[in-house]
Design an enzyme around this catalytic site. Structure first.
Site, PDB file in Angstrom:
ATOM      1  N   ASP A  29       2.021  -4.780  -1.175  1.00 57.54           N
ATOM      2  CA  ASP A  29       2.884  -3.690  -0.702  1.00 57.54           C
ATOM      3  C   ASP A  29       3.833  -4.259   0.352  1.00 57.54           C
ATOM      4  OD1 ASP A  29       3.875  -1.353   0.829  1.00 57.54           O
ATOM      5  OD2 ASP A  29       2.484  -0.246  -0.446  1.00 57.54           O
ATOM      6  N   ILE A  30       5.095  -3.919   0.238  1.00 52.58           N
ATOM      7  CA  ILE A  30       6.117  -4.488   1.106  1.00 52.58           C
ATOM      8  C   ILE A  30       6.083  -3.873   2.521  1.00 52.58           C
ATOM      9  CG2 ILE A  30       8.114  -2.974   0.651  1.00 52.58           C
ATOM     10  CD1 ILE A  30       8.099  -6.809   0.338  1.00 52.58           C
ATOM     11  N   HIS A  93       0.122   4.100  -9.169  1.00 50.26           N
ATOM     12  CA  HIS A  93      -0.364   2.912  -8.473  1.00 50.26           C
ATOM     13  C   HIS A  93      -1.552   3.258  -7.589  1.00 50.26           C
ATOM     14  CE1 HIS A  93       2.950   4.734  -6.168  1.00 50.26           C
ATOM     15  NE2 HIS A  93       2.300   4.380  -5.081  1.00 50.26           N
ATOM     16  N   HIS A  95      -3.420   1.983  -4.138  1.00 51.24           N
ATOM     17  CA  HIS A  95      -3.331   1.173  -2.920  1.00 51.24           C
ATOM     18  C   HIS A  95      -4.709   0.593  -2.613  1.00 51.24           C
ATOM     19  CE1 HIS A  95       0.593   2.746  -1.223  1.00 51.24           C
ATOM     20  NE2 HIS A  95       0.295   3.777  -2.004  1.00 51.24           N
TER      21      HIS A  95
HETATM   22  P1  AMP Z   1       3.576   6.078  -2.552  1.00 51.26           P
HETATM   23  O1  AMP Z   1       4.394   6.323  -3.807  1.00 51.26           O
HETATM   24  O2  AMP Z   1       3.632   7.254  -1.616  1.00 51.26           O
HETATM   25  O3  AMP Z   1       2.166   5.650  -2.863  1.00 51.26           O
HETATM   26  O4  AMP Z   1       4.268   4.866  -1.775  1.00 51.26           O
HETATM   27  C1  AMP Z   1       4.859   3.808  -2.466  1.00 51.26           C
HETATM   28  C2  AMP Z   1       4.428   2.492  -1.880  1.00 51.26           C
HETATM   29  O5  AMP Z   1       5.136   1.471  -2.569  1.00 51.26           O
HETATM   30  C3  AMP Z   1       4.739   2.335  -0.396  1.00 51.26           C
HETATM   31  O6  AMP Z   1       3.578   1.905   0.299  1.00 51.26           O
HETATM   32  C4  AMP Z   1       5.850   1.274  -0.364  1.00 51.26           C
HETATM   33  O7  AMP Z   1       5.780   0.421   0.751  1.00 51.26           O
HETATM   34  C5  AMP Z   1       5.582   0.507  -1.657  1.00 51.26           C
HETATM   35  N1  AMP Z   1       6.780  -0.119  -2.202  1.00 51.26           N
HETATM   36  C6  AMP Z   1       7.961   0.481  -2.498  1.00 51.26           C
HETATM   37  N2  AMP Z   1       8.832  -0.411  -2.996  1.00 51.26           N
HETATM   38  C7  AMP Z   1       8.189  -1.607  -3.022  1.00 51.26           C
HETATM   39  C8  AMP Z   1       8.553  -2.927  -3.441  1.00 51.26           C
HETATM   40  N3  AMP Z   1       9.775  -3.181  -3.916  1.00 51.26           N
HETATM   41  N4  AMP Z   1       7.632  -3.914  -3.319  1.00 51.26           N
HETATM   42  C9  AMP Z   1       6.402  -3.659  -2.824  1.00 51.26           C
HETATM   43  N5  AMP Z   1       5.988  -2.427  -2.437  1.00 51.26           N
HETATM   44  C10 AMP Z   1       6.863  -1.423  -2.526  1.00 51.26           C
END
Ligand code: AMP
Length: 131
Positions: A29-30, A93, A95
């Site tokens: 996660d970024i 996804h 986490h």
């Molecule tokens: P959520 O959809 O609420 O579970 O959050 C989306 C997650 O994806 C967040 O924790 C972001 O930091 C992560 N995220 C979004 N874009 C990217 C990316 N390009 N690379 C890695 N993680 C990402």
């Protein structure tokens, strides 16, 4: 239009990849809550995790387990916590977050700011732990 996560799987957007098989993909996660915070996704484009077929969801959880075991080896912690939000990115996804306490799972916590070198180091440690 492809989701941002499908574009990551396709290699159009860079990521710190942790693991991949025919159906699933894991990457850092970024905006991590902790070093080792990883996302596990199906390559199939489905918004809501619980819309996945039972068999796919089960296999994804087993894939996530392998990643979680490696995260715990690479980043010793009490347990690896698992969360499903999906409020930001409409591509299912999971986490995986190394936890020292319950508070580490609060998504309202400030995120870590890691340099590219630090991300690469986290990636290397988890990938090595998977081998
Ligand atoms: P959520 O959809 O609420 O579970 O959050 C989306 C997650 O994806 C967040 O924790 C972001 O930091 C992560 N995220 C979004 N874009 C990217 C990316 N390009 N690379 C890695 N993680 C990402």
């Amino acid at each position: 239009m492809a989701t941002i996560f499908s574009r990551i799987v396709a290699g159009e957007i860079p990521c710190y990849k942790i693991a991949e098989d025919e159906r699933f993909f894991a990457f850092l996660d970024i905006n991590p809550l902790a070093k080792g915070h990883t996302l596990v996704i199906p390559k199939q484009e489905v918004d809501y995790l619980f819309d996945l077929d039972d068999e796919v969801l089960g296999a994804m959880q087993v894939f996530a387990k392998r990643v979680a075991v490696a995260i715990k080896k690479a980043f010793p912690c009490l347990k690896v916590g698992q969360a499903v939000l999906g409020l930001e990115v409409p591509h299912a996804h999971i986490h995986l977050v190394p936890m020292q306490s319950e508070k580490d799972m609060l998504f309202s916590n400030p995120k870590l700011q890691l340099s590219p070198e630090e991300f690469a180091e986290v990636q290397r440690k988890i990938v090595e732990a998977m081998e």
